[in-house]
Design a protein around this motif. Structure first.
Motif, PDB file in Angstrom:
ATOM      1  N   THR A   1       0.801  -1.225   0.000  1.00 23.14           N
ATOM      2  CA  THR A   1       0.000   0.000   0.000  1.00 23.14           C
ATOM      3  C   THR A   1       0.835   1.276   0.000  1.00 23.14           C
ATOM      4  OG1 THR A   1      -0.140  -0.130   2.419  1.00 23.14           O
ATOM      5  CG2 THR A   1      -1.958  -1.089   1.147  1.00 23.14           C
TER       6      THR A   1
ATOM      7  N   ASN B   1      -2.194  -0.461  11.655  1.00 21.57           N
ATOM      8  CA  ASN B   1      -3.128  -0.475  10.535  1.00 21.57           C
ATOM      9  C   ASN B   1      -4.478   0.109  10.925  1.00 21.57           C
ATOM     10  OD1 ASN B   1      -3.814  -1.311   7.785  1.00 21.57           O
ATOM     11  ND2 ASN B   1      -5.133  -2.822   8.750  1.00 21.57           N
ATOM     12  N   SER B   2      -4.918  -0.124  12.169  1.00 23.94           N
ATOM     13  CA  SER B   2      -6.188   0.440  12.622  1.00 23.94           C
ATOM     14  C   SER B   2      -6.087   1.939  12.866  1.00 23.94           C
ATOM     15  CB  SER B   2      -6.638  -0.262  13.911  1.00 23.94           C
ATOM     16  OG  SER B   2      -5.719  -0.026  14.965  1.00 23.94           O
TER      17      SER B   2
ATOM     18  N   LYS C   1      -5.996   3.744   9.041  1.00 25.09           N
ATOM     19  CA  LYS C   1      -7.148   3.515   8.182  1.00 25.09           C
ATOM     20  C   LYS C   1      -8.416   3.935   8.910  1.00 25.09           C
ATOM     21  CE  LYS C   1      -5.411  -0.225   5.265  1.00 25.09           C
ATOM     22  NZ  LYS C   1      -5.643  -1.611   4.775  1.00 25.09           N
TER      23      LYS C   1
ATOM     24  N   GLU D   1      -8.429   9.122   7.687  1.00 24.72           N
ATOM     25  CA  GLU D   1      -8.499   9.679   6.345  1.00 24.72           C
ATOM     26  C   GLU D   1      -8.904  11.140   6.333  1.00 24.72           C
ATOM     27  OE1 GLU D   1     -11.144   7.111   4.299  1.00 24.72           O
ATOM     28  OE2 GLU D   1      -9.733   5.419   4.220  1.00 24.72           O
TER      29      GLU D   1
ATOM     30  N   GLN E   1      -1.728  12.191   4.618  1.00 26.54           N
ATOM     31  CA  GLN E   1      -1.344  10.926   3.993  1.00 26.54           C
ATOM     32  C   GLN E   1       0.114  10.582   4.253  1.00 26.54           C
ATOM     33  OE1 GLN E   1      -3.421   8.742   2.152  1.00 26.54           O
ATOM     34  NE2 GLN E   1      -1.642   7.430   2.437  1.00 26.54           N
TER      35      GLN E   1
ATOM     36  N   ARG F   1       0.511   8.984   7.649  1.00 26.91           N
ATOM     37  CA  ARG F   1       0.024   7.601   7.653  1.00 26.91           C
ATOM     38  C   ARG F   1       1.006   6.670   6.949  1.00 26.91           C
ATOM     39  NH1 ARG F   1      -5.412   7.846   4.853  1.00 26.91           N
ATOM     40  NH2 ARG F   1      -5.078  10.041   4.450  1.00 26.91           N
TER      41      ARG F   1
ATOM     42  N   SER G   1       2.982   3.397   8.669  1.00 27.57           N
ATOM     43  CA  SER G   1       2.853   2.058   8.091  1.00 27.57           C
ATOM     44  C   SER G   1       4.213   1.487   7.714  1.00 27.57           C
ATOM     45  CB  SER G   1       1.950   2.103   6.854  1.00 27.57           C
ATOM     46  OG  SER G   1       0.634   2.460   7.191  1.00 27.57           O
TER      47      SER G   1
ATOM     48  N   HIS H   1     -11.338  -4.885  -2.154  1.00 28.95           N
ATOM     49  CA  HIS H   1     -11.256  -4.897  -0.698  1.00 28.95           C
ATOM     50  C   HIS H   1     -11.024  -6.303  -0.158  1.00 28.95           C
ATOM     51  CE1 HIS H   1     -12.536  -0.717  -0.559  1.00 28.95           C
ATOM     52  NE2 HIS H   1     -13.510  -1.031  -1.386  1.00 28.95           N
TER      53      HIS H   1
ATOM     54  N   ASP I   1      -8.371  -6.290   2.576  1.00 27.09           N
ATOM     55  CA  ASP I   1      -8.878  -5.692   3.816  1.00 27.09           C
ATOM     56  C   ASP I   1      -9.786  -6.658   4.562  1.00 27.09           C
ATOM     57  OD1 ASP I   1      -7.512  -3.369   3.236  1.00 27.09           O
ATOM     58  OD2 ASP I   1      -9.216  -2.444   2.211  1.00 27.09           O
TER      59      ASP I   1
END
Length: 545
Positions: free
Chosen positions: A100, A159-160, A163, A168, A173, A176, A180, A300, A303
């Motif tokens: 990602t 990750n939690s 996202k 968002e 960005q 984030r 990650s 997705h 995910d």
């Protein structure tokens, strides 16, 4: 009674009741997945609670410490199963993190990653060791051993954080991305810290350092980077060729990342190298040109798979935690010591180091971004994985008599539970604190009104469902979002992150130009003129700039 014991035969073998793991496990997992799924929007987007926190509490409730419905210790060998289960979860998450990230990210943000994976991670290791040594009165090397398990940040919990609706809309960005990338890389870099402590406990200093450099640094770390890059690069070329010639179908294309994770795990584990780091490198080189990421951006599948695995692991973790060692413990492992060490490590393990190197970290452009990245360095699945690796190594008779053999798992479990709770409720607490100033202003206006004016309905804004408040004409507004206005003093002098047009971490005229979502007028909504004399709050002056 109908339900007497496992595998009870009822009514002359006509009905066979199975109360073993083959029925209990899917029943609990299905109950949580269906029940939580029905209210997941309320929990995650309205209450801003972490889904991993809810899963952990569910596991505790139905585990041996709660209702006693499931007791994994009766079905499996906990250390061995947990080690392999955690390895699989982390491998999938770091592969996802690598995929990602934007193209050539490891090269573009190499300086930032080196700062976070070098000085910051070393500080996390040493600081945690000092706290453990002082609180539990362990030897320094034994403290280094336990601290190495909690030095990496967790890709599952990270990750939690990066996202969802909150991240968002309020986190830039590039912040984030760096969280990650760091969580994916440093989970594979936990081996050098762990095995340095193990070798120092087992061998003489000279032999320990020699073995550490040859076996760990060269064979496990450097070789895994080369193998991961090679596997990811070749896999990308093969997939592009197969897609061009229409050899691969739709389903296989979208599940290719999971298949690549299993392949990388198998290849690198076969030669005894660092499979976790190899998976992260393979994921990033696999999407080096952004082709696969752009092709699957609307899919997705990954995910959904991550969510199911994460739910399963944290429910399982809640059911296996040895609460008898954490609550009412004796000797070194008292509840007071566990709580004290957890609080000190969460506070001082990461935040001070991140703030110290923020000016030399291009990915963190403002003070608030550094605070956010420094605070959200959770301890989770990675810590459990390394604790199980250390537990397996400590079974060697050379380590007999060490206090670390007794303290390792309870300390790591207490830190994981504390991190999941603290970081899981940080966002809700932020919304509660943010609502207090607005509620205070609303109450003061209500009390200052005449009786005829105060008869109108009065609403108190709270969190994302806030009701707009009127803005005085003579107020100097520096940021407006969803109709809510914050004064210059309230926005810029507050110690907690403020909400603005561009996000939680952007700060008026000092906004970052890297985030495509930020506006050109420094976060001022259209129709509102920005004061020309506002200073640049929060921006770092880089060395040499």
């Amino acid at each position: 009674m109908l339900l007497m014991r496992m595998d009870t035969v009822v009514s002359n073998n006509w009905i066979h009741m199975n109360l073993g793991p083959s029925s209990t496990v899917p029943l609990l997992l299905g109950t949580f997945a269906v029940g939580f799924g029905l209210v997941s929007m309320v929990v995650k987007e309205w209450l801003f609670l972490s889904d991993t926190l809810v899963a952990l509490l569910f596991g505790i409730m139905f585990g041996p410490a709660g209702l006693g419905v499931a007791n994994p210790a009766e079905w499996i060998d906990i250390p061995s199963f947990t080690l392999e289960f955690a390895r699989l979860i982390i491998a999938i998450q770091v592969m996802t993190a690598g995929i990602t990230l934007p193209k050539k990210y490891l090269v573009e943000e190499l300086k930032s990653l080196l700062m976070l994976l070098g000085p910051v991670m070393t500080w996390m290791w040493l600081t945690s060791a000092v706290v453990l040594m002082l609180v539990f009165r362990l030897g320094f090397v034994e403290s280094l051993l336990i601290a190495s398990c909690v030095a990496p940040t967790d890709p599952v919990l990270a990750n939690s954080i990066v996202k969802g609706k909150f991240a968002e809309s309020k986190v830039p960005q590039h912040v984030r991305n760096i969280i990650s990338a760091e969580s994916g890389a440093n989970d594979g870099l936990g081996y050098p810290y762990l095995y340095l402590a193990l070798y120092l406990l087992k061998f003489s200093k000279g032999e320990a350092l020699t073995r550490w450099f040859v076996v760990v640094v060269v064979w496990e770390v450097l070789l895994s980077v080369v193998l991961g890059a090679l596997v990811g690069w070749v896999a990308r070329l093969l997939l592009q060729y197969a897609r061009k010639n229409r050899w691969i179908d739709h389903d296989s294309f979208f599940s290719f990342a999971v298949s690549l994770t299993l392949l990388t795990l198998g290849i690198v584990s076969l030669i005894g190298s660092d499979d976790i780091l190899a998976c992260f490198i393979a994921g990033n080189t696999f999407t080096w040109d952004d082709w696969f990421r752009e092709e699957t951006i609307e899919s997705h599948f990954q995910d959904v798979l991550d969510t199911l695995f994460n739910y399963t692991f944290f429910i399982y973790l809640g059911a296996i935690i040895p609460w008898s060692n954490l609550v009412g413990g004796v000797g070194l492992l008292t509840t007071t010591r566990l709580i004290t060490s957890s609080a000190l490590i969460i506070l001082f393990r990461r935040l001070p180091a991140t703030l110290a190197v923020a000016r030399m970290t291009p990915a963190l452009e403002t003070f608030r971004e550094a605070v956010f990245a420094g605070w959200f360095g959770p301890i989770g699945v990675g810590a459990v994985f390394y604790a199980m690796v250390a537990h397996k190594e400590l079974e060697d008779s050379a380590f007999d008599g060490l206090q670390a053999k007794v303290c390792l798992l309870p300390i790591v479990y207490s830190l994981v539970v504390s991190s999941v709770i603290v970081h899981g409720i940080t966002i809700p607490l932020y919304h509660i604190v943010s609502a207090v100033p607005n509620a205070t202003v609303a109450v003061s206006r209500f009390l200052s009104r005449t009786p005829s004016q105060s008869s109108s309905n009065l609403r108190f804004p709270f969190g994302a469902r806030a009701t707009p408040l009127p803005v005085p004409r003579n107020s100097r507004v520096v940021a407006i979002r969803d109709g809510q206005a914050k004064s210059r003093l309230g926005l810029l002098s507050s110690s907690c992150p403020a909400t603005s047009e561009g996000g939680l971490l952007e700060e008026g005229p000092g906004n970052s130009s890297r985030d495509s979502s930020s506006s050109n007028d420094g976060g001022i909504s259209s129709g509102h003129r920005q004061p020309e004399d506002l200073p640049n709050y929060g921006s770092f002056s880089r060395p040499g700039s």
